[in-house]
Design an enzyme around this catalytic site. Structure first.
Site, PDB file in Angstrom:
ATOM      1  CE  LYS A 159      -3.489  -2.653   2.387  1.00 45.64           C
ATOM      2  NZ  LYS A 159      -4.836  -2.650   2.877  1.00 45.64           N
TER       3      LYS A 159
ATOM      4  CG  HIS B 184      -6.613  -3.162  -3.202  1.00 49.25           C
ATOM      5  ND1 HIS B 184      -7.212  -2.419  -2.218  1.00 49.25           N
ATOM      6  CD2 HIS B 184      -5.982  -4.187  -2.578  1.00 49.25           C
ATOM      7  CE1 HIS B 184      -6.950  -2.983  -1.043  1.00 49.25           C
ATOM      8  NE2 HIS B 184      -6.200  -4.049  -1.238  1.00 49.25           N
TER       9      HIS B 184
ATOM     10  CD  GLU C 186      -6.751  -0.370   0.866  1.00 45.98           C
ATOM     11  OE1 GLU C 186      -5.655  -0.170   0.312  1.00 45.98           O
ATOM     12  OE2 GLU C 186      -6.876  -1.065   1.892  1.00 45.98           O
TER      13      GLU C 186
ATOM     14  CD  GLU D 165      -7.448  -8.215  -1.375  1.00 45.84           C
ATOM     15  OE1 GLU D 165      -6.526  -8.631  -0.678  1.00 45.84           O
ATOM     16  OE2 GLU D 165      -7.530  -7.037  -1.757  1.00 45.84           O
TER      17      GLU D 165
ATOM     18  N   GLY E 124      -7.907  -5.073   6.387  1.00 46.01           N
ATOM     19  CA  GLY E 124      -7.376  -4.168   7.407  1.00 46.01           C
ATOM     20  C   GLY E 124      -8.231  -4.071   8.664  1.00 46.01           C
TER      21      GLY E 124
ATOM     22  CB  SER F   8      -7.573  -9.679   8.469  1.00 46.27           C
ATOM     23  OG  SER F   8      -8.025  -8.335   8.482  1.00 46.27           O
TER      24      SER F   8
HETATM   25  C1  PEP Z   1      -5.000  -5.898   1.115  1.00 50.84           C
HETATM   26  O1  PEP Z   1      -4.701  -4.743   1.185  1.00 50.84           O
HETATM   27  O2  PEP Z   1      -5.081  -6.444  -0.010  1.00 50.84           O
HETATM   28  C2  PEP Z   1      -5.284  -6.642   2.348  1.00 50.84           C
HETATM   29  C3  PEP Z   1      -5.767  -7.847   2.243  1.00 50.84           C
HETATM   30  O3  PEP Z   1      -4.997  -6.015   3.524  1.00 50.84           O
HETATM   31  P1  PEP Z   1      -4.939  -6.692   4.995  1.00 50.84           P
HETATM   32  O4  PEP Z   1      -4.164  -7.976   4.863  1.00 50.84           O
HETATM   33  O5  PEP Z   1      -4.237  -5.694   5.851  1.00 50.84           O
HETATM   34  O6  PEP Z   1      -6.345  -6.943   5.416  1.00 50.84           O
END
Ligand code: PEP
Length: 255
Positions: A13, A97, A99, A169, A175, A215
């Site tokens: 990130k 992603h 985000e 995801e 996160g 996570s």
């Molecule tokens: C990610 O940013 O793709 C992600 C899975 O983050 P985290 O592992 O921190 O949840």
């Protein structure tokens, strides 16, 4: 079902300067030098790609970017293209992603253009999909994924997809410390694989790697990786530290 080689990928990130990234990469290379049965990728920020590549180029760790723009060059201030990423050593690029979808107006259509650009230049797209908490609560998970996968891969044909990687995801797990259970993740991975089969046939659905992200930590990776349709992980927070990321890479030692 064919055997799929696991891929553990780290998304750094917007963390770490070029120097800090190179140092973490150095620590990681030391810890995973003996790993031969898992593909490993790290995606630092754009400004750290070159310094990290110098450190990892003769190691089992491959380089990825976190995004790209779909034109090769032009008057697009602030953007970075697929050939530019290739030229600094990238083999992979994370695309779509959550985000980027949430904060930077990324849509299924722009995700599709980016995937096409990655494939044209020979980068491996790590195509991210996933539902929000609200969508899961209202039982829309599978229809949301159906739409994301269909639109994200629109216009692509089988011959173009051998490098494609999908990352499931769930947005509510990123996160937050809330991981999908092994069974929840498996259910969705199996569904994504069935979508790939429906649209592109069983040779691709058997070989395509579907990563779980949200996570992932050293203490939950082994359970996730024991599921038949989970082929690896996209790791955010826990990939920023070489010790915890290398433990995830070496998940088999923990089983
Ligand atoms: C990610 O940013 O793709 C992600 C899975 O983050 P985290 O592992 O921190 O949840």
């Amino acid at each position: 079902m064919g055997k799929r080689r696991p891929l553990i990928a780290g998304n750094w990130k917007m963390y770490k300067t070029a120097e800090e990234s190179a140092e973490t990469a150095r620590q990681l290379v030391e810890r995973v030098a003996d790993v031969g049965d898992v593909d490993i990728m790290i995606a630092p920020t754009f400004t750290a790609l070159a310094s990290v590549f110098k450190v990892i180029q003769n190691s089992p760790v491959a380089l990825g970017a976190q995004n790209l723009f779909w034109e090769n060059e032009g008057a697009y201030t602030g953007e970075i293209s697929a050939p530019m990423l290739k030229s600094v050593g990238c083999q992979y690029c994370i695309i779509g992603h959550s985000e980027r979808r949430q904060y930077f107006a990324e849509t299924d259509e722009t995700v599709n253009k980016r995937i096409q650009a990655a494939i044209r230049i020979g980068l491996r797209p790590v195509f991210c999909v996933g539902e929000t908490e609200k969508e899961r609560e209202s039982e829309q998970t599978l229809s949301v994924l159906d739409k994301q996968v269909k639109n994200g891969l629109k216009g692509l044909i089988l011959d173009q997809l051998d490098k494609l990687i999908v990352a499931y995801e769930p947005v509510w797990a990123i996160g937050t410390g809330k991981t999908a259970t092994d069974d929840q993740a498996q259910e969705v991975h199996q569904f994504i694989r069935s979508l790939v089969e429906k649209n592109f046939g069983s040779a691709l659905s058997d070989s395509i790697r579907i990563l779980y992200g949200g996570s992932v930590k050293p203490d939950n990776i082994a359970g996730l990786m024991s599921m038949p349709d989970i082929d690896g992980a996209l790791v955010g927070g826990a990939s920023l530290d070489a010790e915890s990321f290398s433990k995830i890479v070496k998940y088999k030692l923990k089983a």
